[in-house]
Design an enzyme around this catalytic site. Structure first.
Site, PDB file in Angstrom:
ATOM      1  NE  ARG A  45      -2.428  -2.228   3.066  1.00  0.00           N
ATOM      2  CZ  ARG A  45      -2.889  -2.601   4.258  1.00  0.00           C
ATOM      3  NH1 ARG A  45      -3.717  -1.833   4.923  1.00  0.00           N
ATOM      4  NH2 ARG A  45      -2.494  -3.711   4.796  1.00  0.00           N
ATOM      5  N   GLY A  46       2.107   1.157   0.353  1.00  0.00           N
ATOM      6  CA  GLY A  46       2.920   2.347   0.615  1.00  0.00           C
ATOM      7  C   GLY A  46       2.989   3.381  -0.504  1.00  0.00           C
ATOM      8  CD  GLU A 101       7.955  -0.161  -2.680  1.00  0.00           C
ATOM      9  OE1 GLU A 101       7.106   0.646  -2.296  1.00  0.00           O
ATOM     10  OE2 GLU A 101       8.130  -1.257  -2.148  1.00  0.00           O
ATOM     11  CG  ASP A 102       6.407   3.382   0.282  1.00  0.00           C
ATOM     12  OD1 ASP A 102       6.832   2.350  -0.281  1.00  0.00           O
ATOM     13  OD2 ASP A 102       5.975   3.381   1.438  1.00  0.00           O
ATOM     14  N   GLY A 107      15.845  -3.565   0.805  1.00  0.00           N
ATOM     15  CA  GLY A 107      15.872  -4.022  -0.581  1.00  0.00           C
ATOM     16  C   GLY A 107      15.186  -5.366  -0.776  1.00  0.00           C
ATOM     17  CB  THR A 109       9.959  -5.051  -0.750  1.00  0.00           C
ATOM     18  OG1 THR A 109       9.712  -5.133   0.653  1.00  0.00           O
ATOM     19  CG2 THR A 109       8.642  -4.974  -1.499  1.00  0.00           C
ATOM     20  CE  LYS A 133      14.544   4.777   6.760  1.00  0.00           C
ATOM     21  NZ  LYS A 133      13.962   3.956   7.835  1.00  0.00           N
ATOM     22  CG  ASP A 161       2.745   1.225   7.326  1.00  0.00           C
ATOM     23  OD1 ASP A 161       3.585   1.101   6.425  1.00  0.00           O
ATOM     24  OD2 ASP A 161       2.454   0.304   8.119  1.00  0.00           O
ATOM     25  NE  ARG A 167      -0.610   2.064   4.892  1.00  0.00           N
ATOM     26  CZ  ARG A 167       0.456   1.297   4.647  1.00  0.00           C
ATOM     27  NH1 ARG A 167       1.466   1.795   3.974  1.00  0.00           N
ATOM     28  NH2 ARG A 167       0.509   0.056   5.073  1.00  0.00           N
TER      29      ARG A 167
HETATM   30  C1  PRP Z   1       7.382  -1.088   3.109  1.00  0.00           C
HETATM   31  C2  PRP Z   1       7.627  -0.066   2.023  1.00  0.00           C
HETATM   32  C3  PRP Z   1       8.366  -0.850   0.970  1.00  0.00           C
HETATM   33  C4  PRP Z   1       9.173  -1.828   1.791  1.00  0.00           C
HETATM   34  C5  PRP Z   1      10.589  -1.350   1.891  1.00  0.00           C
HETATM   35  O1  PRP Z   1       6.279  -1.865   2.753  1.00  0.00           O
HETATM   36  O2  PRP Z   1       6.391   0.416   1.507  1.00  0.00           O
HETATM   37  O3  PRP Z   1       7.469  -1.559   0.149  1.00  0.00           O
HETATM   38  O4  PRP Z   1       8.568  -1.867   3.094  1.00  0.00           O
HETATM   39  O5  PRP Z   1      11.345  -2.157   2.742  1.00  0.00           O
HETATM   40  P1  PRP Z   1      12.471  -3.154   2.265  1.00  0.00           P
HETATM   41  O6  PRP Z   1      13.305  -2.482   1.207  1.00  0.00           O
HETATM   42  O7  PRP Z   1      13.240  -3.381   3.534  1.00  0.00           O
HETATM   43  O8  PRP Z   1      11.809  -4.392   1.767  1.00  0.00           O
HETATM   44  P2  PRP Z   1       5.485  -2.792   3.789  1.00  0.00           P
HETATM   45  O9  PRP Z   1       5.956  -4.197   3.637  1.00  0.00           O
HETATM   46  O10 PRP Z   1       5.552  -2.183   5.139  1.00  0.00           O
HETATM   47  O11 PRP Z   1       4.012  -2.753   3.229  1.00  0.00           O
HETATM   48  P3  PRP Z   1       3.146  -1.428   2.952  1.00  0.00           P
HETATM   49  O12 PRP Z   1       3.609  -0.877   1.635  1.00  0.00           O
HETATM   50  O13 PRP Z   1       1.754  -1.926   2.898  1.00  0.00           O
HETATM   51  O14 PRP Z   1       3.404  -0.484   4.103  1.00  0.00           O
HETATM   52 MG    MG Z   2       4.626  -0.656   5.736  1.00  0.00          MG
HETATM   53 MN    MN Z   3       5.424  -1.188   0.665  1.00  0.00          MN
END
Ligand code: PRP
Ligand code: MG
Ligand code: MN
Length: 183
Positions: A45-46, A101-102, A107, A109, A133, A161, A167
């Protein structure tokens, strides 16, 4: 300041300027591609708020789609256990895919998602993230368009979030340290 937010990290005005710049960069990068078949894919959702602002700044014909993935759950640390909760609505074979992506943190995800997307044979694949980051990276991610690089602080708002809250904030703030669990 909203309850739980320590200070503003990125103001609404800064966000607007960054998104406009990214829109220009992306438009320029794809402008001369012959027979462009652009699908802009937001990771939910981000990315929902960034996606809505960004696509308005990309001056190219496109299709918009979404992929829902989750790795953090209710915690504050990426588990690396990335799940596809809701898949794309269409085949992306032969298409020009821009993933949005937000934030890219460890990395994990994107590493998982890139593999999944490449397997479906798009013609091209580029990645745009609003925030990165780099100090937290565990897996390298090839970022084509990056809004801002931020330090290792827990950012909330503008889609990001903490335990699903914050959010809707129109700016990016830093969460009060006392509220951060699981770190
Ligand atoms: C958060 C964010 C990215 C991811 C980044 O998503 O929106 O998608 O984590 O982190 P990473 O690089 O360490 O993987 P989250 O899994 O919290 O789901 P959301 O988008 O619904 O908040
Ligand atoms: Mg999240
Ligand atoms: Mn996300």
């Amino acid at each position: 300041m909203e309850h739980g937010i320590e200070r503003v990290l990125i103001s609404e005005q800064e966000i607007e300027a960054v998104v406009a710049r990214l829109g220009r960069e992306i438009t320029a990068a794809y402008q001369s591609v012959e027979q462009l078949d652009l699908v802009v894919v937001g990771l939910l959702r981000g990315s929902f708020m960034f996606m809505a602002d960004l696509v308005r700044q990309i001056k190219l014909p496109m299709v918009v789609d979404f992929l829902t993935v989750s790795s953090y759950g209710a915690g504050t640390v990426s588990s690396g256990n990335v799940k596809v909760v809701m898949d794309l609505d269409q085949s992306i074979e032969g298409k020009d895919i821009l993933m949005v992506e937000d934030i890219i943190d460890t990395g994990h995800t994107f590493n998982k998602i890139i593999g999944l997307i490449r397997h479906r044979r798009p013609r091209s694949l580029k990645i745009c993230t609003f925030l990165s980051k780099p100090s937290r990276r565990l897996v390298e991610v090839p970022i084509d368009f990056c809004g801002l690089t931020i330090p290792d602080e827990f950012a909330c708002g503008y889609g990001l979030d903490h335990a699903q809250k914050y959010r809707n904030l129109p700016y990016v703030g830093v969460l009060e340290p006392a509220l951060i669990k699981g770190q």
